[in-house]
Design a protein around this motif. Sequence first.
Motif, PDB file in Angstrom:
ATOM      1  N   ASP A 121      -9.199   0.853  -2.771  1.00  0.00           N
ATOM      2  CA  ASP A 121      -9.460   1.832  -1.682  1.00  0.00           C
ATOM      3  C   ASP A 121      -9.817   3.192  -2.577  1.00  0.00           C
ATOM      4  O   ASP A 121      -8.545   3.673  -3.109  1.00  0.00           O
ATOM      5  CB  ASP A 121      -8.384   2.082  -0.515  1.00  0.00           C
ATOM      6  CG  ASP A 121      -8.863   2.869   0.299  1.00  0.00           C
ATOM      7  OD1 ASP A 121      -9.809   3.798   0.355  1.00  0.00           O
ATOM      8  OD2 ASP A 121      -7.776   3.231   1.216  1.00  0.00           O
ATOM      9  N   GLN A 122     -10.857   3.733  -2.480  1.00  0.00           N
ATOM     10  CA  GLN A 122     -11.208   4.980  -3.441  1.00  0.00           C
ATOM     11  C   GLN A 122     -10.510   6.366  -2.647  1.00  0.00           C
ATOM     12  O   GLN A 122     -10.513   7.127  -3.243  1.00  0.00           O
ATOM     13  CB  GLN A 122     -12.719   5.070  -3.443  1.00  0.00           C
ATOM     14  CG  GLN A 122     -13.214   4.046  -4.555  1.00  0.00           C
ATOM     15  CD  GLN A 122     -14.912   4.584  -5.074  1.00  0.00           C
ATOM     16  OE1 GLN A 122     -14.489   5.398  -5.935  1.00  0.00           O
ATOM     17  NE2 GLN A 122     -15.779   4.103  -4.185  1.00  0.00           N
ATOM     18  N   LYS A 123      -9.959   6.027  -1.384  1.00  0.00           N
ATOM     19  CA  LYS A 123      -9.080   7.134  -0.858  1.00  0.00           C
ATOM     20  C   LYS A 123      -7.794   7.084  -1.446  1.00  0.00           C
ATOM     21  O   LYS A 123      -7.138   8.152  -1.137  1.00  0.00           O
ATOM     22  CB  LYS A 123      -9.107   6.880   0.596  1.00  0.00           C
ATOM     23  CG  LYS A 123     -10.647   7.111   1.548  1.00  0.00           C
ATOM     24  CD  LYS A 123     -10.274   6.884   2.867  1.00  0.00           C
ATOM     25  CE  LYS A 123     -11.633   6.816   3.484  1.00  0.00           C
ATOM     26  NZ  LYS A 123     -11.771   6.693   5.127  1.00  0.00           N
ATOM     27  N   MET A 129     -13.550  -2.578  -1.688  1.00  0.00           N
ATOM     28  CA  MET A 129     -12.897  -3.890  -1.435  1.00  0.00           C
ATOM     29  C   MET A 129     -13.533  -5.103  -1.142  1.00  0.00           C
ATOM     30  O   MET A 129     -13.545  -6.043  -1.378  1.00  0.00           O
ATOM     31  CB  MET A 129     -11.669  -3.751  -0.335  1.00  0.00           C
ATOM     32  CG  MET A 129     -10.986  -4.778   0.311  1.00  0.00           C
ATOM     33  SD  MET A 129      -9.559  -4.345   1.512  1.00  0.00           S
ATOM     34  CE  MET A 129     -10.810  -4.284   2.796  1.00  0.00           C
ATOM     35  N   ASP A 174     -17.399   1.105  -0.341  1.00  0.00           N
ATOM     36  CA  ASP A 174     -16.220   0.197   0.082  1.00  0.00           C
ATOM     37  C   ASP A 174     -16.049  -1.049  -1.093  1.00  0.00           C
ATOM     38  O   ASP A 174     -16.611  -2.074  -1.112  1.00  0.00           O
ATOM     39  CB  ASP A 174     -16.580  -0.656   1.520  1.00  0.00           C
ATOM     40  CG  ASP A 174     -15.499  -1.503   1.928  1.00  0.00           C
ATOM     41  OD1 ASP A 174     -14.388  -1.673   0.941  1.00  0.00           O
ATOM     42  OD2 ASP A 174     -15.566  -1.892   3.096  1.00  0.00           O
ATOM     43  N   ARG A 179      -5.958  -4.425  -0.389  1.00  0.00           N
ATOM     44  CA  ARG A 179      -6.005  -3.086   0.341  1.00  0.00           C
ATOM     45  C   ARG A 179      -5.809  -1.852  -0.661  1.00  0.00           C
ATOM     46  O   ARG A 179      -6.317  -0.735  -0.287  1.00  0.00           O
ATOM     47  CB  ARG A 179      -4.823  -3.111   1.341  1.00  0.00           C
ATOM     48  CG  ARG A 179      -5.007  -3.607   2.720  1.00  0.00           C
ATOM     49  CD  ARG A 179      -4.104  -3.049   3.630  1.00  0.00           C
ATOM     50  NE  ARG A 179      -4.503  -1.588   3.578  1.00  0.00           N
ATOM     51  CZ  ARG A 179      -3.486  -0.709   4.474  1.00  0.00           C
ATOM     52  NH1 ARG A 179      -2.560  -1.310   4.961  1.00  0.00           N
ATOM     53  NH2 ARG A 179      -3.864   0.517   4.476  1.00  0.00           N
ATOM     54  N   TYR A 219       0.820  -1.229  -0.096  1.00  0.00           N
ATOM     55  CA  TYR A 219       0.011   0.076   0.129  1.00  0.00           C
ATOM     56  C   TYR A 219       0.768   1.204  -0.087  1.00  0.00           C
ATOM     57  O   TYR A 219       0.833   2.186  -0.736  1.00  0.00           O
ATOM     58  CB  TYR A 219      -1.079  -0.068   1.103  1.00  0.00           C
ATOM     59  CG  TYR A 219      -1.922   1.193   1.341  1.00  0.00           C
ATOM     60  CD1 TYR A 219      -3.439   0.870   0.730  1.00  0.00           C
ATOM     61  CD2 TYR A 219      -1.565   2.254   1.870  1.00  0.00           C
ATOM     62  CE1 TYR A 219      -4.071   2.097   0.820  1.00  0.00           C
ATOM     63  CE2 TYR A 219      -2.434   3.207   1.836  1.00  0.00           C
ATOM     64  CZ  TYR A 219      -3.782   3.246   1.218  1.00  0.00           C
ATOM     65  OH  TYR A 219      -4.743   4.340   1.304  1.00  0.00           O
TER      66      TYR A 219
END
Length: 449
Positions: free
Chosen positions: A391-393, A428, A426, A388, A365
Motif C-alpha cells: 500500500d503506497q499510503k 497490491m 494499486d 495489505r 498492518y
Amino acid sequence: MLLNFRFENFKSFESLAEFSMVSGKVKLHEENLYKNENFKYLKFSAMYGPNAGGKSTFIDAIGISQAIVLNDLNVVATKDKYNKNDPANSNKVTSFEYEILLNDKVYTYGFSVLMNKKKIISEYLLDITQSNSVDEVVEIFVRGQEDGLQSIIVDFDYLKVDKDTENRINVYKEDLEDTTLFLKSLNSNKKIIKTKFSEETVLEDIFNWFENTLEVISPDGTTKSFNLTYLDEKYLSALGEYLNAFDTGVTKVRFERTTEEALKLPVKIREKILEKITLDMKGDNNTGALINSNSNIFKIELEDENLKIDEIRFVHNSETITYSLEEESDGTRRIIDIFTILMGEKNKVYIIDELDRSLHPNLTYNFVKQFIQTTNSSQLIVTTHEDRLLDQKLLRRDQIWFVERNEFGNSELYSLEDYKVRYDKDIMKEYLNGRYGSVPKFDFLFGVM
C-alpha cells in the motif's frame, strides 16, 4: 544501522544478490526514513515471494553470516550451503558483505568462505565514509591468500594504537586459524580491546554490532530482550493495552503469585533449576530470573532467602478469572513474541522471517504502521505474504522487495523501485496479477474425482 547487504553462492542464490536500506528516488513518506547528514536510510522493508522462492534463504544468509562472525566455523552448519544448481559452485567461495552506519561513519565488512571445507578465504573491513573514489577508501584490515598462505594487512595508523597493542595484534595475525574470522579473534579478549585501543574502537564496535544490534528472529522465535523486558510492570501494562486495542480478547496482563508446582516440570529437574537460580541470585546483582515453560512465563525472585514465583496471567472479561499463555490463541502469542520490538532498545536491526505468521491482516498492518511511527531509531526487515502492506499510503516503493526463482532454479532479488510505478497505483492488485513477478505459478490443479 544496516545500509546494504550483499551475498552470493548461498543456497538458492547463485549470482550476487543486493539488498539495500538506503532510500531511493521516492519523494513520498519522509517519515519512513532516518536522516543522516549525508544520506537517508529506511526504517522498514518488506520482502515478498512465493513459497520456496528464496525469502527464508535471504534471512538465513544474514543469520548464518552473523553466526560465522560470532563463532568458529567448526560450530556453524555450513555443509552444502552453497548453490547446488551448478556442481562447480561447491569449489567456489560463498561471500557476505555488510555496509553499516555506526557512530556517524560508514563501514564495509565482508568475508568469503569455502562452505564445505569450512575455510575462510578472505576478510576485510573498510571505512568508506568519504569514499567518492577508490582512493578514498580506508582499508582498516584486509585478509587474503598470497602464494597459498594467509596474509593480513592492518592499517595501524588508522587504529591509532600504541606499539604494545600493535605487537599484540600481530600475534593474533600469526596464530589465526582459517576457521576463525580476524574480527572474531581480536574480540575474543574484550579486556585487551577496551584497554589497549586508544581512540578508535572500530574493531570492537563492528563486532558488537553483529553481537548486540543485529537480531534475526525465526517464524516461531522471540526477541533477545523478550525475557528481560518481561520483568518490567510497565511493559506488561503496555502489552495489555496493545492486545486490548487490537481485539484479541485480552484486556490486561499482570503478575500473579504462584507455587513451584505451577512450573509443571519434573520434580528433580525443577529442584535443580531452582537451586541454580537461587545460587545465581544471592550475589549483589540480583535482578531476578525467568522460566519459559510450555504453559507460561514465570518470574522468579529471591526474597529473605526464599523464592518468590510470579506467573504472567491474561485478563479477558472478568478481573477474577485469568488465563495462562498456553490458553491464548496463536495470534495473541505471536504478538507477545514480537511486541518487544515496539517497546525495545534503540538502534537495533530486527530481521523477522514470516512476520504475519498467525496474525490477522489488520494486526500485521497496524504493527508495521506503529513501528514506522516509533522514534527509537531501530530498523525492521521482514518477509511476509501479507499483501495489505503493499500500500503506497503506508510504504514507499524502495521499502518493498521481491524474490523469485528463475528458469534455472536460482533466486533473484529485486525492488519495486526497479519498476516505474505511479504513486497512486494499486500495487497490491498489480502484484497479485503477476505484474512484478514473485507470485506462485500453478501448472496444474487437482481435479475432483
